[in-house]
Design a protein around this motif. Structure first.
Motif, PDB file in Angstrom:
ATOM      1  N   SER A   1     -10.287 -16.424 -21.593  1.00 43.41           N
ATOM      2  CA  SER A   1      -9.015 -15.731 -21.181  1.00 43.41           C
ATOM      3  C   SER A   1      -8.901 -15.980 -19.534  1.00 43.41           C
ATOM      4  O   SER A   1      -9.341 -15.261 -18.780  1.00 43.41           O
ATOM      5  CB  SER A   1      -9.388 -14.482 -21.935  1.00 43.41           C
ATOM      6  OG  SER A   1      -7.735 -13.625 -22.004  1.00 43.41           O
ATOM      7  N   THR A   2      -7.047 -15.512 -19.744  1.00 46.31           N
ATOM      8  CA  THR A   2      -7.025 -14.549 -18.396  1.00 46.31           C
ATOM      9  C   THR A   2      -6.879 -13.300 -18.865  1.00 46.31           C
ATOM     10  O   THR A   2      -6.430 -12.931 -17.686  1.00 46.31           O
ATOM     11  CB  THR A   2      -5.563 -15.765 -17.792  1.00 46.31           C
ATOM     12  OG1 THR A   2      -4.593 -15.550 -19.264  1.00 46.31           O
ATOM     13  CG2 THR A   2      -5.643 -16.509 -17.325  1.00 46.31           C
TER      14      THR A   2
ATOM     15  N   LYS B   1      -0.569 -11.664 -28.298  1.00 47.20           N
ATOM     16  CA  LYS B   1      -1.123 -12.532 -28.893  1.00 47.20           C
ATOM     17  C   LYS B   1      -1.735 -12.322 -29.928  1.00 47.20           C
ATOM     18  O   LYS B   1      -2.812 -12.489 -30.478  1.00 47.20           O
ATOM     19  CB  LYS B   1      -2.350 -12.361 -27.634  1.00 47.20           C
ATOM     20  CG  LYS B   1      -2.276 -12.571 -26.510  1.00 47.20           C
ATOM     21  CD  LYS B   1      -2.807 -13.927 -25.772  1.00 47.20           C
ATOM     22  CE  LYS B   1      -2.313 -14.328 -24.774  1.00 47.20           C
ATOM     23  NZ  LYS B   1      -2.130 -16.265 -24.142  1.00 47.20           N
TER      24      LYS B   1
ATOM     25  N   ASN C   1      -5.394 -11.323 -21.580  1.00 48.14           N
ATOM     26  CA  ASN C   1      -4.736 -10.886 -22.662  1.00 48.14           C
ATOM     27  C   ASN C   1      -5.552 -11.227 -24.370  1.00 48.14           C
ATOM     28  O   ASN C   1      -5.498 -10.329 -25.116  1.00 48.14           O
ATOM     29  CB  ASN C   1      -3.177 -11.457 -22.790  1.00 48.14           C
ATOM     30  CG  ASN C   1      -2.380 -10.349 -22.312  1.00 48.14           C
ATOM     31  OD1 ASN C   1      -2.693  -9.448 -21.577  1.00 48.14           O
ATOM     32  ND2 ASN C   1      -1.139 -10.671 -20.503  1.00 48.14           N
ATOM     33  N   THR C   2      -5.766 -12.259 -24.048  1.00 45.89           N
ATOM     34  CA  THR C   2      -6.258 -13.570 -24.967  1.00 45.89           C
ATOM     35  C   THR C   2      -7.625 -11.829 -25.202  1.00 45.89           C
ATOM     36  O   THR C   2      -8.091 -12.195 -26.536  1.00 45.89           O
ATOM     37  CB  THR C   2      -6.475 -14.364 -24.983  1.00 45.89           C
ATOM     38  OG1 THR C   2      -5.940 -15.035 -24.251  1.00 45.89           O
ATOM     39  CG2 THR C   2      -7.689 -14.951 -26.735  1.00 45.89           C
TER      40      THR C   2
ATOM     41  N   GLY D   1       1.861 -20.860 -20.027  1.00 44.46           N
ATOM     42  CA  GLY D   1       0.205 -20.911 -19.722  1.00 44.46           C
ATOM     43  C   GLY D   1      -0.017 -22.461 -20.507  1.00 44.46           C
ATOM     44  O   GLY D   1      -0.257 -23.362 -19.932  1.00 44.46           O
ATOM     45  N   ASN D   2      -0.961 -21.873 -20.868  1.00 45.97           N
ATOM     46  CA  ASN D   2      -1.850 -23.345 -22.461  1.00 45.97           C
ATOM     47  C   ASN D   2      -0.504 -23.781 -23.123  1.00 45.97           C
ATOM     48  O   ASN D   2      -0.885 -24.266 -23.844  1.00 45.97           O
ATOM     49  CB  ASN D   2      -2.618 -22.433 -23.204  1.00 45.97           C
ATOM     50  CG  ASN D   2      -4.230 -22.942 -22.681  1.00 45.97           C
ATOM     51  OD1 ASN D   2      -4.251 -24.070 -22.735  1.00 45.97           O
ATOM     52  ND2 ASN D   2      -5.393 -22.203 -23.242  1.00 45.97           N
ATOM     53  N   ALA D   3       0.572 -23.154 -23.148  1.00 44.51           N
ATOM     54  CA  ALA D   3       2.034 -23.757 -23.776  1.00 44.51           C
ATOM     55  C   ALA D   3       1.642 -23.993 -25.630  1.00 44.51           C
ATOM     56  O   ALA D   3       1.965 -23.705 -25.694  1.00 44.51           O
ATOM     57  CB  ALA D   3       2.179 -25.515 -23.434  1.00 44.51           C
ATOM     58  N   GLY D   4       0.687 -22.472 -25.107  1.00 41.03           N
ATOM     59  CA  GLY D   4       0.418 -22.046 -26.978  1.00 41.03           C
ATOM     60  C   GLY D   4       1.688 -21.651 -27.728  1.00 41.03           C
ATOM     61  O   GLY D   4       1.919 -22.137 -28.489  1.00 41.03           O
ATOM     62  N   ASN D   5       2.452 -20.477 -26.876  1.00 38.34           N
ATOM     63  CA  ASN D   5       3.909 -20.172 -27.490  1.00 38.34           C
ATOM     64  C   ASN D   5       4.643 -20.753 -27.518  1.00 38.34           C
ATOM     65  O   ASN D   5       5.372 -20.809 -28.426  1.00 38.34           O
ATOM     66  CB  ASN D   5       4.190 -19.068 -26.658  1.00 38.34           C
ATOM     67  CG  ASN D   5       4.125 -17.873 -27.063  1.00 38.34           C
ATOM     68  OD1 ASN D   5       4.075 -17.550 -28.437  1.00 38.34           O
ATOM     69  ND2 ASN D   5       4.284 -16.596 -26.777  1.00 38.34           N
TER      70      ASN D   5
ATOM     71  N   THR E   1       6.074 -11.402 -22.155  1.00 37.74           N
ATOM     72  CA  THR E   1       4.757 -11.562 -22.962  1.00 37.74           C
ATOM     73  C   THR E   1       3.568 -10.194 -23.041  1.00 37.74           C
ATOM     74  O   THR E   1       3.272 -10.237 -23.504  1.00 37.74           O
ATOM     75  CB  THR E   1       3.817 -12.858 -22.516  1.00 37.74           C
ATOM     76  OG1 THR E   1       4.335 -12.730 -21.072  1.00 37.74           O
ATOM     77  CG2 THR E   1       4.892 -14.387 -23.477  1.00 37.74           C
TER      78      THR E   1
HETATM   79  N1  F0G Z   1       1.980 -14.431 -21.041  1.00 38.06           N
HETATM   80  C1  F0G Z   1       1.097 -13.659 -20.691  1.00 38.06           C
HETATM   81  C2  F0G Z   1       0.913 -12.690 -20.432  1.00 38.06           C
HETATM   82  C3  F0G Z   1      -0.115 -14.199 -21.274  1.00 38.06           C
HETATM   83  O1  F0G Z   1      -1.094 -13.465 -21.670  1.00 38.06           O
HETATM   84  C4  F0G Z   1       0.141 -15.500 -21.281  1.00 38.06           C
HETATM   85  C5  F0G Z   1      -1.512 -16.802 -21.440  1.00 38.06           C
HETATM   86  C6  F0G Z   1       1.135 -16.424 -21.266  1.00 38.06           C
HETATM   87  C7  F0G Z   1       2.289 -15.807 -20.621  1.00 38.06           C
HETATM   88  C8  F0G Z   1       1.393 -17.575 -21.350  1.00 38.06           C
HETATM   89  O2  F0G Z   1       1.063 -18.147 -22.835  1.00 38.06           O
HETATM   90  O3  F0G Z   1      -0.436 -19.754 -23.279  1.00 38.06           O
HETATM   91  O4  F0G Z   1       1.007 -19.405 -24.836  1.00 38.06           O
HETATM   92  O5  F0G Z   1       1.779 -20.530 -22.926  1.00 38.06           O
HETATM   93  N2  F0G Z   1      -2.674 -16.192 -21.676  1.00 38.06           N
HETATM   94  C9  F0G Z   1      -4.032 -16.815 -22.236  1.00 38.06           C
HETATM   95  C10 F0G Z   1      -4.394 -15.484 -21.454  1.00 38.06           C
HETATM   96  C11 F0G Z   1      -3.741 -18.063 -20.862  1.00 38.06           C
HETATM   97  O6  F0G Z   1      -6.485 -16.146 -21.618  1.00 38.06           O
HETATM   98  O7  F0G Z   1      -4.492 -14.248 -22.270  1.00 38.06           O
HETATM   99  P1  F0G Z   1       0.473 -19.505 -23.637  1.00 38.06           P
END
Ligand code: F0G
Length: 423
Positions: free
Chosen positions: A144-145, A121, A147-148, A251-255, A390
Protein backbone atom coordinates in the motif's frame (compact mmCIF):
# COMPACT_ATOMS: atom_id res chain seq x y z
CA UNK A 1 -11.90 -7.12 -32.03
CA UNK A 2 -14.88 -7.58 -29.76
CA UNK A 3 -14.04 -8.57 -26.19
CA UNK A 4 -15.83 -9.13 -22.90
CA UNK A 5 -14.65 -5.63 -21.91
CA UNK A 6 -16.62 -3.87 -24.67
CA UNK A 7 -19.15 -1.39 -23.35
CA UNK A 8 -21.93 -3.25 -25.12
CA UNK A 9 -20.71 -6.83 -24.51
CA UNK A 10 -23.84 -8.94 -23.89
CA UNK A 11 -24.66 -10.49 -20.51
CA UNK A 12 -22.60 -13.69 -20.36
CA UNK A 13 -24.32 -17.05 -19.97
CA UNK A 14 -23.59 -18.63 -16.57
CA UNK A 15 -21.00 -21.43 -16.87
CA UNK A 16 -21.34 -24.72 -14.96
CA UNK A 17 -18.90 -23.43 -12.30
CA UNK A 18 -21.21 -20.52 -11.35
CA UNK A 19 -22.35 -20.34 -7.72
CA UNK A 20 -25.82 -18.76 -7.47
CA UNK A 21 -25.25 -16.89 -10.74
CA UNK A 22 -21.77 -15.61 -9.77
CA UNK A 23 -18.42 -16.74 -11.18
CA UNK A 24 -14.92 -15.53 -12.03
CA UNK A 25 -13.79 -15.05 -15.63
CA UNK A 26 -10.43 -14.21 -17.14
CA UNK A 27 -10.60 -10.97 -19.12
CA UNK A 28 -7.95 -12.25 -21.53
CA UNK A 29 -8.81 -15.87 -22.42
CA UNK A 30 -12.33 -16.19 -21.02
CA UNK A 31 -11.55 -19.16 -18.74
CA UNK A 32 -14.14 -19.38 -15.94
CA UNK A 33 -13.77 -20.42 -12.29
CA UNK A 34 -16.01 -21.15 -9.33
CA UNK A 35 -15.89 -17.98 -7.17
CA UNK A 36 -15.41 -19.33 -3.65
CA UNK A 37 -13.97 -22.82 -3.95
CA UNK A 38 -10.31 -21.89 -3.98
CA UNK A 39 -8.12 -18.80 -3.74
CA UNK A 40 -7.19 -17.31 -7.08
CA UNK A 41 -6.21 -13.78 -8.12
CA UNK A 42 -5.28 -14.30 -11.78
CA UNK A 43 -6.04 -16.87 -14.49
CA UNK A 44 -4.37 -20.29 -14.10
CA UNK A 45 -4.28 -20.67 -17.87
CA UNK A 46 -2.83 -17.32 -19.04
CA UNK A 47 -2.18 -15.22 -15.92
CA UNK A 48 -4.75 -12.65 -17.09
CA UNK A 49 -6.77 -10.53 -14.66
CA UNK A 50 -9.99 -12.01 -13.32
CA UNK A 51 -13.39 -10.36 -13.11
CA UNK A 52 -16.49 -11.26 -11.10
CA UNK A 53 -19.37 -11.97 -13.46
CA UNK A 54 -23.13 -12.18 -12.83
CA UNK A 55 -25.87 -13.98 -14.75
CA UNK A 56 -28.30 -11.26 -13.67
CA UNK A 57 -26.74 -7.76 -13.83
CA UNK A 58 -28.54 -5.09 -11.76
CA UNK A 59 -31.08 -2.42 -12.62
CA UNK A 60 -31.73 0.70 -10.54
CA UNK A 61 -35.11 -0.71 -9.48
CA UNK A 62 -33.25 -3.50 -7.61
CA UNK A 63 -31.86 -0.93 -5.16
CA UNK A 64 -35.03 1.01 -4.39
CA UNK A 65 -36.17 1.06 -0.78
CA UNK A 66 -32.86 -0.18 0.60
CA UNK A 67 -30.73 1.75 3.10
CA UNK A 68 -28.00 3.94 1.63
CA UNK A 69 -24.38 2.86 1.56
CA UNK A 70 -22.42 0.09 -0.16
CA UNK A 71 -24.85 -2.70 0.80
CA UNK A 72 -27.81 -0.87 -0.75
CA UNK A 73 -26.30 -2.32 -3.92
CA UNK A 74 -26.26 -5.95 -2.75
CA UNK A 75 -27.96 -6.98 -5.99
CA UNK A 76 -24.82 -5.87 -7.82
CA UNK A 77 -22.51 -7.68 -5.35
CA UNK A 78 -21.68 -11.33 -4.63
CA UNK A 79 -23.21 -11.23 -1.09
CA UNK A 80 -26.13 -9.58 0.68
CA UNK A 81 -24.00 -8.16 3.48
CA UNK A 82 -20.36 -7.80 4.46
CA UNK A 83 -17.97 -6.92 7.26
CA UNK A 84 -19.22 -3.36 7.57
CA UNK A 85 -18.39 -0.17 9.52
CA UNK A 86 -20.60 0.96 7.50
CA UNK A 87 -19.26 2.55 4.31
CA UNK A 88 -20.41 4.47 1.23
CA UNK A 89 -23.19 7.09 1.05
CA UNK A 90 -20.57 9.81 0.69
CA UNK A 91 -21.55 13.40 -0.13
CA UNK A 92 -21.77 14.85 -3.62
CA UNK A 93 -20.73 18.44 -2.90
CA UNK A 94 -21.74 21.49 -4.88
CA UNK A 95 -18.71 23.80 -5.20
CA UNK A 96 -20.13 26.93 -6.89
CA UNK A 97 -16.96 29.05 -6.94
CA UNK A 98 -14.84 26.26 -8.38
CA UNK A 99 -17.59 25.42 -10.88
CA UNK A 100 -17.53 29.06 -12.07
CA UNK A 101 -13.77 29.24 -12.17
CA UNK A 102 -13.37 25.99 -14.13
CA UNK A 103 -16.19 27.02 -16.43
CA UNK A 104 -18.39 23.96 -16.77
CA UNK A 105 -22.16 23.80 -16.62
CA UNK A 106 -22.18 21.72 -13.46
CA UNK A 107 -19.41 20.48 -11.16
CA UNK A 108 -19.95 18.13 -8.24
CA UNK A 109 -17.33 16.64 -5.91
CA UNK A 110 -17.89 13.06 -4.79
CA UNK A 111 -15.93 13.10 -1.54
CA UNK A 112 -14.83 9.55 -0.84
CA UNK A 113 -12.71 10.87 2.01
CA UNK A 114 -15.93 10.69 4.06
CA UNK A 115 -15.78 6.89 4.31
CA UNK A 116 -15.06 5.33 7.76
CA UNK A 117 -11.28 5.21 7.36
CA UNK A 118 -11.20 8.33 5.19
CA UNK A 119 -10.81 6.81 1.72
CA UNK A 120 -12.74 4.89 -0.95
CA UNK A 121 -10.83 1.71 -0.11
CA UNK A 122 -13.46 0.90 2.54
CA UNK A 123 -15.98 0.08 -0.18
CA UNK A 124 -13.67 -2.59 -1.52
CA UNK A 125 -12.68 -3.95 1.87
CA UNK A 126 -16.24 -4.50 3.12
CA UNK A 127 -16.66 -6.96 0.23
CA UNK A 128 -13.07 -8.28 0.19
CA UNK A 129 -12.97 -9.18 3.88
CA UNK A 130 -16.40 -10.83 3.55
CA UNK A 131 -14.99 -13.01 0.76
CA UNK A 132 -11.91 -13.78 2.91
CA UNK A 133 -14.29 -15.12 5.56
CA UNK A 134 -16.11 -17.22 2.95
CA UNK A 135 -12.79 -18.70 1.84
CA UNK A 136 -11.78 -19.34 5.45
CA UNK A 137 -8.36 -17.69 5.13
CA UNK A 138 -6.25 -16.80 8.16
CA UNK A 139 -4.07 -13.79 7.45
CA UNK A 140 -4.91 -10.78 5.26
CA UNK A 141 -2.26 -8.70 3.52
CA UNK A 142 -1.72 -5.84 1.10
CA UNK A 143 0.94 -3.63 -0.38
CA UNK A 144 0.00 0.00 0.00
CA UNK A 145 0.82 3.64 -0.51
CA UNK A 146 -1.15 4.03 2.74
CA UNK A 147 -4.91 4.12 2.33
CA UNK A 148 -5.37 0.47 1.45
CA UNK A 149 -3.35 -0.48 4.53
CA UNK A 150 -5.49 1.72 6.79
CA UNK A 151 -8.69 0.21 5.37
CA UNK A 152 -7.41 -3.36 5.51
CA UNK A 153 -6.27 -2.89 9.12
CA UNK A 154 -9.67 -1.50 10.15
CA UNK A 155 -11.79 -4.07 8.29
CA UNK A 156 -9.49 -6.92 9.31
CA UNK A 157 -9.87 -5.79 12.93
CA UNK A 158 -13.63 -5.58 12.48
CA UNK A 159 -13.64 -9.11 11.10
CA UNK A 160 -11.36 -10.38 13.88
CA UNK A 161 -8.57 -11.29 11.45
CA UNK A 162 -4.82 -10.89 11.43
CA UNK A 163 -3.45 -8.26 9.00
CA UNK A 164 -0.05 -7.60 7.45
CA UNK A 165 0.74 -4.50 5.38
CA UNK A 166 3.80 -3.77 3.24
CA UNK A 167 4.61 -0.09 2.82
CA UNK A 168 7.31 1.79 0.89
CA UNK A 169 9.59 3.11 3.68
CA UNK A 170 9.49 6.89 4.12
CA UNK A 171 6.80 7.39 1.46
CA UNK A 172 3.54 6.94 3.33
CA UNK A 173 1.63 9.87 4.85
CA UNK A 174 1.58 9.81 8.64
CA UNK A 175 -2.20 9.67 9.12
CA UNK A 176 -2.37 6.42 7.18
CA UNK A 177 0.42 4.70 9.12
CA UNK A 178 -1.20 5.84 12.36
CA UNK A 179 -4.44 4.12 11.33
CA UNK A 180 -2.74 0.86 10.34
CA UNK A 181 -0.77 0.91 13.60
CA UNK A 182 -3.73 1.49 15.92
CA UNK A 183 -5.95 -1.01 14.11
CA UNK A 184 -3.26 -3.55 14.95
CA UNK A 185 -1.77 -4.40 11.55
CA UNK A 186 1.80 -5.68 11.39
CA UNK A 187 3.52 -2.94 9.39
CA UNK A 188 6.44 -4.05 7.23
CA UNK A 189 8.40 -1.15 5.76
CA UNK A 190 10.14 -2.08 2.52
CA UNK A 191 13.21 -0.32 1.16
CA UNK A 192 11.56 0.14 -2.24
CA UNK A 193 8.51 1.71 -3.86
CA UNK A 194 4.87 0.58 -3.92
CA UNK A 195 5.39 -1.57 -7.00
CA UNK A 196 8.17 -3.48 -5.21
CA UNK A 197 5.86 -3.99 -2.21
CA UNK A 198 3.15 -5.37 -4.50
CA UNK A 199 5.63 -7.79 -6.11
CA UNK A 200 6.55 -9.10 -2.65
CA UNK A 201 3.00 -9.45 -1.36
CA UNK A 202 2.05 -11.34 -4.53
CA UNK A 203 4.88 -13.77 -3.78
CA UNK A 204 3.63 -14.17 -0.19
CA UNK A 205 0.13 -14.84 -1.53
CA UNK A 206 1.43 -17.35 -4.11
CA UNK A 207 3.22 -19.14 -1.25
CA UNK A 208 -0.14 -19.43 0.52
CA UNK A 209 1.01 -17.29 3.46
CA UNK A 210 -1.52 -14.49 3.09
CA UNK A 211 -4.81 -13.59 1.40
CA UNK A 212 -4.09 -10.64 -0.89
CA UNK A 213 -6.46 -7.68 -0.67
CA UNK A 214 -4.96 -5.30 -3.18
CA UNK A 215 -7.16 -4.28 -6.12
CA UNK A 216 -5.68 -7.19 -8.06
CA UNK A 217 -8.22 -9.12 -6.01
CA UNK A 218 -11.34 -8.94 -8.22
CA UNK A 219 -13.72 -8.81 -5.24
CA UNK A 220 -12.28 -5.48 -4.03
CA UNK A 221 -13.40 -3.85 -7.26
CA UNK A 222 -16.96 -5.12 -6.77
CA UNK A 223 -17.30 -2.94 -3.68
CA UNK A 224 -15.71 0.02 -5.42
CA UNK A 225 -18.26 -0.26 -8.24
CA UNK A 226 -20.77 1.24 -5.83
CA UNK A 227 -19.12 4.68 -6.23
CA UNK A 228 -20.50 4.68 -9.76
CA UNK A 229 -23.92 3.46 -8.69
CA UNK A 230 -24.16 6.19 -6.05
CA UNK A 231 -23.07 8.92 -8.45
CA UNK A 232 -25.54 7.87 -11.16
CA UNK A 233 -28.49 7.45 -8.78
CA UNK A 234 -27.87 10.73 -6.98
CA UNK A 235 -27.08 12.82 -10.05
CA UNK A 236 -30.25 11.57 -11.74
CA UNK A 237 -32.34 12.28 -8.62
CA UNK A 238 -30.93 15.83 -8.28
CA UNK A 239 -30.64 16.89 -11.92
CA UNK A 240 -32.75 14.51 -14.02
CA UNK A 241 -29.74 13.38 -16.03
CA UNK A 242 -26.43 11.53 -15.71
CA UNK A 243 -23.07 13.31 -15.59
CA UNK A 244 -21.22 13.63 -18.91
CA UNK A 245 -17.89 12.90 -17.32
CA UNK A 246 -16.31 11.46 -14.18
CA UNK A 247 -12.77 12.59 -13.43
CA UNK A 248 -10.70 10.55 -11.00
CA UNK A 249 -7.16 10.11 -9.68
CA UNK A 250 -5.37 7.03 -11.03
CA UNK A 251 -2.74 4.95 -9.26
CA UNK A 252 -3.14 1.21 -9.71
CA UNK A 253 -6.20 1.98 -11.90
CA UNK A 254 -8.50 -0.19 -9.78
CA UNK A 255 -11.12 2.49 -9.34
CA UNK A 256 -11.14 3.29 -13.05
CA UNK A 257 -11.66 -0.42 -13.75
CA UNK A 258 -14.41 -0.62 -11.11
CA UNK A 259 -16.36 2.35 -12.47
CA UNK A 260 -16.17 0.97 -15.98
CA UNK A 261 -17.46 -2.39 -14.75
CA UNK A 262 -20.35 -0.61 -13.03
CA UNK A 263 -21.33 1.04 -16.32
CA UNK A 264 -20.96 -2.17 -18.35
CA UNK A 265 -23.25 -4.11 -16.03
CA UNK A 266 -25.90 -1.37 -16.14
CA UNK A 267 -25.70 -1.36 -19.93
CA UNK A 268 -26.05 -5.16 -19.92
CA UNK A 269 -29.23 -5.01 -17.83
CA UNK A 270 -30.64 -2.22 -19.98
CA UNK A 271 -30.66 0.22 -17.03
CA UNK A 272 -28.22 2.60 -18.74
CA UNK A 273 -28.06 3.51 -22.43
CA UNK A 274 -24.52 3.32 -23.87
CA UNK A 275 -24.86 6.99 -24.90
CA UNK A 276 -25.48 7.95 -21.25
CA UNK A 277 -22.27 6.40 -19.92
CA UNK A 278 -20.03 9.10 -18.41
CA UNK A 279 -16.62 9.61 -20.00
CA UNK A 280 -14.04 8.13 -17.66
CA UNK A 281 -11.20 10.58 -17.31
CA UNK A 282 -8.10 9.55 -15.39
CA UNK A 283 -5.56 11.88 -13.81
CA UNK A 284 -2.03 11.04 -12.70
CA UNK A 285 0.84 13.07 -11.27
CA UNK A 286 3.51 14.02 -13.83
CA UNK A 287 6.11 12.04 -11.90
CA UNK A 288 4.05 8.82 -11.99
CA UNK A 289 2.05 8.74 -15.21
CA UNK A 290 2.37 5.40 -17.04
CA UNK A 291 -1.39 5.25 -17.76
CA UNK A 292 -1.33 8.70 -19.32
CA UNK A 293 1.62 7.61 -21.44
CA UNK A 294 -0.28 4.52 -22.66
CA UNK A 295 -3.39 6.57 -23.53
CA UNK A 296 -1.40 9.27 -25.30
CA UNK A 297 0.67 6.76 -27.28
CA UNK A 298 -2.25 4.40 -27.98
CA UNK A 299 -0.49 1.45 -26.31
CA UNK A 300 -2.37 -1.56 -24.94
CA UNK A 301 0.50 -2.41 -22.62
CA UNK A 302 1.87 -0.27 -19.83
CA UNK A 303 5.54 0.60 -19.67
CA UNK A 304 6.54 0.19 -16.00
CA UNK A 305 8.12 3.39 -14.66
CA UNK A 306 10.95 2.31 -12.35
CA UNK A 307 11.37 5.71 -10.70
CA UNK A 308 8.28 7.58 -9.59
CA UNK A 309 7.94 10.71 -7.47
CA UNK A 310 5.10 13.06 -6.53
CA UNK A 311 3.69 14.94 -3.57
CA UNK A 312 0.58 12.79 -4.13
CA UNK A 313 2.17 9.79 -2.43
CA UNK A 314 -1.08 7.77 -2.62
CA UNK A 315 -0.64 7.51 -6.39
CA UNK A 316 3.14 7.24 -6.48
CA UNK A 317 2.83 4.11 -8.63
CA UNK A 318 4.79 3.10 -11.73
CA UNK A 319 3.10 -0.18 -12.66
CA UNK A 320 -0.71 0.09 -12.56
CA UNK A 321 -1.73 -3.56 -12.39
CA UNK A 322 -5.35 -2.94 -13.40
CA UNK A 323 -4.40 -1.21 -16.64
CA UNK A 324 -5.78 -4.07 -18.83
CA UNK A 325 -9.23 -3.40 -17.30
CA UNK A 326 -8.91 0.38 -17.05
CA UNK A 327 -7.51 1.30 -20.48
CA UNK A 328 -10.61 -0.07 -22.29
CA UNK A 329 -12.73 1.80 -19.74
CA UNK A 330 -11.16 5.13 -20.61
CA UNK A 331 -11.17 4.44 -24.35
CA UNK A 332 -14.62 2.85 -24.72
CA UNK A 333 -16.37 5.64 -22.79
CA UNK A 334 -14.74 8.37 -24.88
CA UNK A 335 -12.70 9.57 -21.92
CA UNK A 336 -9.05 10.48 -21.69
CA UNK A 337 -6.11 10.68 -19.29
CA UNK A 338 -3.90 13.60 -18.31
CA UNK A 339 -1.03 14.28 -15.94
CA UNK A 340 -0.66 17.30 -13.65
CA UNK A 341 2.25 18.90 -11.81
CA UNK A 342 2.69 18.78 -8.04
CA UNK A 343 2.15 22.54 -8.01
CA UNK A 344 -1.19 22.19 -9.80
CA UNK A 345 -2.17 19.45 -7.33
CA UNK A 346 -1.50 21.71 -4.34
CA UNK A 347 -3.40 24.58 -6.01
CA UNK A 348 -6.40 22.31 -6.52
CA UNK A 349 -6.14 21.08 -2.93
CA UNK A 350 -6.33 24.71 -1.76
CA UNK A 351 -9.24 25.48 -4.09
CA UNK A 352 -11.24 22.54 -2.69
CA UNK A 353 -10.32 23.50 0.87
CA UNK A 354 -11.54 27.05 0.27
CA UNK A 355 -15.00 25.57 -0.40
CA UNK A 356 -14.80 23.54 2.80
CA UNK A 357 -13.82 20.25 1.14
CA UNK A 358 -10.65 18.90 2.78
CA UNK A 359 -8.75 16.34 0.70
CA UNK A 360 -5.31 14.78 0.55
CA UNK A 361 -3.04 15.66 -2.42
CA UNK A 362 -3.81 12.58 -4.58
CA UNK A 363 -7.51 13.42 -4.39
CA UNK A 364 -6.96 16.92 -5.67
CA UNK A 365 -5.49 15.59 -8.93
CA UNK A 366 -9.04 15.12 -10.26
CA UNK A 367 -9.75 18.83 -9.97
CA UNK A 368 -6.27 19.76 -11.24
CA UNK A 369 -6.83 17.49 -14.23
CA UNK A 370 -10.26 18.94 -14.95
CA UNK A 371 -8.83 22.48 -14.88
CA UNK A 372 -6.13 21.51 -17.37
CA UNK A 373 -8.53 19.69 -19.70
CA UNK A 374 -10.93 22.63 -19.62
CA UNK A 375 -8.08 25.05 -20.44
CA UNK A 376 -7.11 22.83 -23.37
CA UNK A 377 -10.68 22.70 -24.60
CA UNK A 378 -10.91 18.92 -24.20
CA UNK A 379 -13.70 19.43 -21.66
CA UNK A 380 -16.48 21.60 -23.10
CA UNK A 381 -18.18 24.46 -21.20
CA UNK A 382 -21.56 22.74 -21.38
CA UNK A 383 -20.39 19.58 -19.62
CA UNK A 384 -21.73 18.25 -16.33
CA UNK A 385 -18.78 16.82 -14.44
CA UNK A 386 -18.21 14.84 -11.26
CA UNK A 387 -14.70 14.90 -9.78
CA UNK A 388 -13.84 12.13 -7.36
CA UNK A 389 -11.83 13.07 -4.29
CA UNK A 390 -10.54 9.80 -2.94
CA UNK A 391 -9.05 10.56 0.49
CA UNK A 392 -9.51 12.91 3.46
CA UNK A 393 -7.28 15.90 4.28
CA UNK A 394 -6.24 14.39 7.63
CA UNK A 395 -4.63 11.42 5.88
CA UNK A 396 -1.63 13.62 5.09
CA UNK A 397 -1.28 16.33 7.75
CA UNK A 398 2.21 17.29 6.57
CA UNK A 399 0.97 18.12 3.07
CA UNK A 400 -1.88 20.14 4.61
CA UNK A 401 0.57 22.15 6.74
CA UNK A 402 2.73 22.76 3.67
CA UNK A 403 -0.20 23.95 1.55
CA UNK A 404 -1.99 25.95 4.25
CA UNK A 405 -1.46 29.00 6.44
CA UNK A 406 1.31 29.09 9.05
CA UNK A 407 0.29 29.41 12.72
CA UNK A 408 1.11 32.86 14.13
CA UNK A 409 2.49 33.07 17.68
CA UNK A 410 0.71 35.75 19.75
CA UNK A 411 1.10 36.98 23.33
CA UNK A 412 -1.22 35.65 26.06
CA UNK A 413 -3.16 38.92 26.15
CA UNK A 414 -6.39 40.04 24.40
CA UNK A 415 -5.15 43.60 23.64
CA UNK A 416 -2.01 42.26 22.05
CA UNK A 417 -4.01 39.73 20.03
CA UNK A 418 -6.29 42.57 18.81
CA UNK A 419 -3.23 44.55 17.77
CA UNK A 420 -1.81 41.50 16.03
CA UNK A 421 -4.92 40.74 13.93
CA UNK A 422 -5.23 44.41 12.97
CA UNK A 423 -1.75 44.38 11.44
N1 F0G B 1 -6.50 8.24 -4.43
C1 F0G B 1 -6.08 7.81 -3.24
C2 F0G B 1 -6.24 8.69 -2.06
C3 F0G B 1 -5.47 6.53 -3.13
O1 F0G B 1 -5.07 6.11 -1.94
C4 F0G B 1 -5.32 5.74 -4.29
C5 F0G B 1 -4.70 4.44 -4.23
C6 F0G B 1 -5.78 6.26 -5.50
C7 F0G B 1 -6.38 7.50 -5.53
C8 F0G B 1 -5.67 5.50 -6.77
O2 F0G B 1 -6.63 4.52 -6.90
O3 F0G B 1 -5.19 2.59 -7.39
O4 F0G B 1 -7.64 2.51 -7.79
O5 F0G B 1 -6.16 3.90 -9.23
N2 F0G B 1 -4.10 3.99 -3.22
C9 F0G B 1 -3.58 2.63 -3.09
C10 F0G B 1 -3.16 2.38 -1.64
C11 F0G B 1 -2.58 2.25 -4.07
O6 F0G B 1 -2.30 1.54 -1.40
O7 F0G B 1 -3.73 3.00 -0.76
P1 F0G B 1 -6.40 3.30 -7.90
Amino acid sequence: MSTSLDLTAPTPAAPAVADDGVWLACIECGETYAPFESIRYTCDACDGLLEVRYADPPTFADFEGRERGVWRYADALPFDEGVSLPEGDTPLHHVPRLEDEVGVERLRIKHEGMNPTGAFKDRGMTVGVRVAKELGVGRLACASTGNTSAALAAYGARGGMETLVLLPAGKVASGKIAQAALHDARILEVDGNFDDCLDIVQDLAAAGEVYLLNSLNPFRLEGQKTIGLEILEEFMADHGTYPDRIVLPVGNAGNTAALYKCFRELVQSGALAPADVPKLTGVQAEGAAPMVEAIEEGNDEIRRWPDVETIATAIRIGNPVNAPKALPGIRNTGGTAISVSDEAITDAQRALASEGVGVEPASATSVAGLRKLRERGVVAPDEQVVCLTTGHLLKDPDAAFEAGNDPEPVPNDAEAVLDHIAE
